[in-house]
Design a protein around this motif. Structure first.
Motif, PDB file in Angstrom:
ATOM      1  N   ASN A 163       9.332  -0.790  -2.948  1.00 10.68           N
ATOM      2  CA  ASN A 163       7.808  -1.095  -2.631  1.00 10.68           C
ATOM      3  C   ASN A 163       7.703  -2.429  -1.837  1.00 10.68           C
ATOM      4  N   THR A 174       4.584  -4.789   0.173  1.00  9.01           N
ATOM      5  CA  THR A 174       2.953  -5.210   0.388  1.00  9.01           C
ATOM      6  C   THR A 174       2.907  -4.787   2.043  1.00  9.01           C
ATOM      7  N   LYS A 201      -1.109   6.020  -6.907  1.00  5.40           N
ATOM      8  CA  LYS A 201      -0.459   6.598  -5.652  1.00  5.40           C
ATOM      9  C   LYS A 201      -1.099   7.534  -4.767  1.00  5.40           C
ATOM     10  N   SER A 214      -0.354  -1.487  -1.912  1.00  9.26           N
ATOM     11  CA  SER A 214       1.159  -1.557  -1.556  1.00  9.26           C
ATOM     12  C   SER A 214       1.731  -0.239  -0.879  1.00  9.26           C
ATOM     13  N   TYR A 215       3.114  -0.172  -0.605  1.00  5.03           N
ATOM     14  CA  TYR A 215       3.715   0.972  -0.021  1.00  5.03           C
ATOM     15  C   TYR A 215       4.869   1.384  -0.634  1.00  5.03           C
ATOM     16  N   ASN A 216       4.992   2.565  -0.912  1.00  2.00           N
ATOM     17  CA  ASN A 216       6.414   3.057  -1.416  1.00  2.00           C
ATOM     18  C   ASN A 216       7.254   3.686  -0.265  1.00  2.00           C
TER      19      ASN A 216
END
Length: 122
Positions: free
Chosen positions: A61, A63, A92, A42-44
């Motif tokens: 957040n 994906t 993270k 995932s990415y923030n």
């Protein structure tokens, strides 16, 4: 990036792609893009009016390696900063570089078609 005792590590930071750093006239509906990171789940994404990110306009957040700005509220004619970090089961990773963009100030570029009452029948 760091390694825990099991030998697995958090993902590397993504590379930012769009909008480019110091871009101007960016639509408030722009698609934010960054690179895919190997082993990221995932990415923030964070967007702020402050370079220190002490207050956030967006903190989400996802994906995927992009985000459509139309789903959040940014103001026209404002400077924004954005960054992304990738995450996996270890944790993270580090934040990407921080890039800056300025949103379009108005509806520039939109044209209105003449209505039937504005046409001449000569």
């Amino acid at each position: 990036m760091y390694n825990n005792t099991s030998g697995y590590s958090a993902p590397d930071p993504p590379s930012l792609l769009s909008p480019y750093n110091n871009s101007t006239y960016v639509s408030i509906y722009h698609n934010i893009d960054w690179s895919n990171v190997q082993y990221a789940d995932s990415y923030n994404l964070q967007i702020s009016r402050s370079l220190t990110f002490d207050t956030l306009e967006l903190n989400t957040n996802t994906t995927t390696s992009n985000f459509q700005l139309g789903t959040c509220t940014l103001n026209r004619g404002r400077v924004y900063y954005w960054r992304v970090c990738a995450a996996n089961f270890v944790g993270k990773g580090a934040w990407s570089q921080t890039w800056k963009f300025t949103t379009l100030n108005s509806f520039t570029g939109w044209t209105q078609q003449p209505g039937p009452d504005t046409l001449n029948n000569n």
